[in-house]
Write an enzyme that holds these catalytic residues in place. Structure first.
Site, PDB file in Angstrom:
ATOM      1  N   SER A 159      71.898  44.059 -47.636  1.00  0.00           N
ATOM      2  CA  SER A 159      71.715  44.397 -46.961  1.00  0.00           C
ATOM      3  C   SER A 159      70.248  45.334 -47.399  1.00  0.00           C
ATOM      4  CB  SER A 159      72.070  45.138 -46.531  1.00  0.00           C
ATOM      5  OG  SER A 159      71.715  45.299 -44.895  1.00  0.00           O
ATOM      6  N   ASP A 324      76.963  35.179 -41.577  1.00  0.00           N
ATOM      7  CA  ASP A 324      76.185  36.560 -40.678  1.00  0.00           C
ATOM      8  C   ASP A 324      74.380  36.016 -39.956  1.00  0.00           C
ATOM      9  OD1 ASP A 324      74.130  38.765 -41.438  1.00  0.00           O
ATOM     10  OD2 ASP A 324      73.886  38.791 -43.930  1.00  0.00           O
ATOM     11  N   HIS A 357      77.352  39.959 -41.211  1.00  0.00           N
ATOM     12  CA  HIS A 357      76.572  40.581 -42.074  1.00  0.00           C
ATOM     13  C   HIS A 357      77.379  41.407 -42.886  1.00  0.00           C
ATOM     14  CE1 HIS A 357      73.089  42.028 -43.822  1.00  0.00           C
ATOM     15  NE2 HIS A 357      72.991  43.752 -43.791  1.00  0.00           N
TER      16      HIS A 357
END
Length: 382
Positions: A159, A324, A357
């Protein structure tokens, strides 16, 4: 006492954070200057004689330097990527020297809004300068200098951490040999910026926010933090993962015809929000989400990501997850294309996983086998 979620034999064990003081000013991308600062970090494993086996692990929004292991006085406080890092794990601490650092602007010991501003003698609060991914990477490079690490065997993150791993290839191409970029995007979409803005508005409109200078008022904008976390948490999970975990299950046998908690998912989100508001700093949340918004290396190159990555020299592993929807696989493929345009050595994996995610934090066998194989290859070249 070992942590409850893993065996002692596969843990780095009890760890202690360390603090490095820097008295040399650090210029930020915004033009602001931080006159002096502290960085809190942890290390696992041993640096080899050639100093060639160091791996930097960069954290995302609500994590920090505590990447693996546990604290002796808090055995349940296990590092946020403990399933990935440790003896015999994909990032094996019997082979590599791993460094985790709490970024500037954070709320876990590194200099941030809660720290004392030497100019005023009060917490920085709203006066703390807006920080960017580039600023974080520059500070990390200074920490590496102090640790005697000229070149990282790898820089790794998921991320926002992955954005830092990518930025390393551009800012310090001669100091990074491998970059592992997981669940990332080359810049945020308008929708992602919108989610961040709604979360920030939840905080800044909280009556206890006081323009960011709530420390002196003895309050915390807890309501805003709770809402911000609830909004964020929705985006970290996929619809399928939510349905599998909660469905439309009720807290009791029947609906209550009220506006309090009826569904299990409501209870879960409130719990997550309450917990988050107890340990995270509101100003730090604003700073980190803004750093996410501002990350856009192509902007300085006519919106051409290939040109932005032209200086990169590292080998790269790029990983995405099918479910995601916040940083969807097509965004990772944009990064891969730009790397290939520069004839760089890049591998790409798209993992079919249902967790959204947050999948980069979970122990998926295929994902972990891939990372393990990548680090096996890195170790073979040390």
């Amino acid at each position: 006492m070992a942590p409850r979620n893993g065996s002692e034999s596969r843990s780095v064990g009890a760890v202690k954070p360390q603090t490095m003081r820097f008295d040399q000013p650090l210029a930020f991308k915004s033009g602001a200057t931080l006159p002096a600062y502290d960085l809190v970090y942890e290390t696992y494993g041993k640096l080899n004689a050639a100093r060639s086996n160091a791996v930097l692990v960069c954290h995302a929004l609500n994590a920090a330097h505590h990447v693996a292991g546990y604290y002796a006085d808090q055995p349940d406080n296990v590092g946020w990527w403990d399933n990935m890092i440790g003896p015999g794990k994909p990032l094996d601490t019997e082979r590599f020297f791993v460094v985790g650092v709490n970024n500037l602007g954070g709320c876990f010991g590194s200099t941030g809004p809660k720290s004392v501003n030497p100019a005023s003698g009060k917490p920085w609060g709203s006066a703390f300068p807006v920080v960017t991914v580039e600023d974080w990477v520059n500070a990390q490079a200074r920490l590496a200098d102090r640790l005697g690490i000229q070149s990282f065997a790898a820089v790794m993150g998921g991320s926002l951490g992955a954005m830092q791993a990518l930025q390393w290839t551009m800012s310090y191409p001669d100091r990074i040999r491998n970059s592992i970029v997981v669940a990332a995007a080359p810049k945020l979409s308008a929708q992602n910026i919108a989610f961040n803005e709604v979360a920030r508005q939840a905080i800044t409109t909280d009556p206890d926010f006081h323009g960011g200078d709530y420390y002196g008022h003895g309050v915390v904008p807890r309501r805003g933090l709770r809402l911000a976390r609830m909004i964020g948490h929705i985006t970290y999970l996929s619809d399928d993962a939510m349905m599998e975990k909660f469905g439309r299950a009720l807290r009791s046998d029947q609906i209550g015809f009220h506006f309090d908690v009826d569904f299990e998912i409501e209870s879960y989100l409130r719990h997550q929000g309450d917990k988050f508001s107890e340990y995270f700093d509101a100003n730090t949340y604003l700073l980190i989400t803004r750093a996410l918004d501002y990350f856009d290396p192509a902007a300085a190159h006519g919106d051409d990501l290939s040109k932005a990555l032209a200086a990169a020299k590292a080998r790269l592993l790029v990983v995405s997850f099918t479910s995601d929807w916040r940083f969807a696989p097509p965004r990772s493929r944009e990064i891969v294309k730009a790397l290939l345009d520069n004839r760089l050595d890049v591998s790409y994996a798209e993992i079919d996983a249902p967790h959204g995610h947050d999948a980069f934090l979970l122990e998926d066998a295929r994902y972990h086998a891939l990372v393990r194989a990548w680090f096996d290859g890195i170790h073979a070249k040390l």
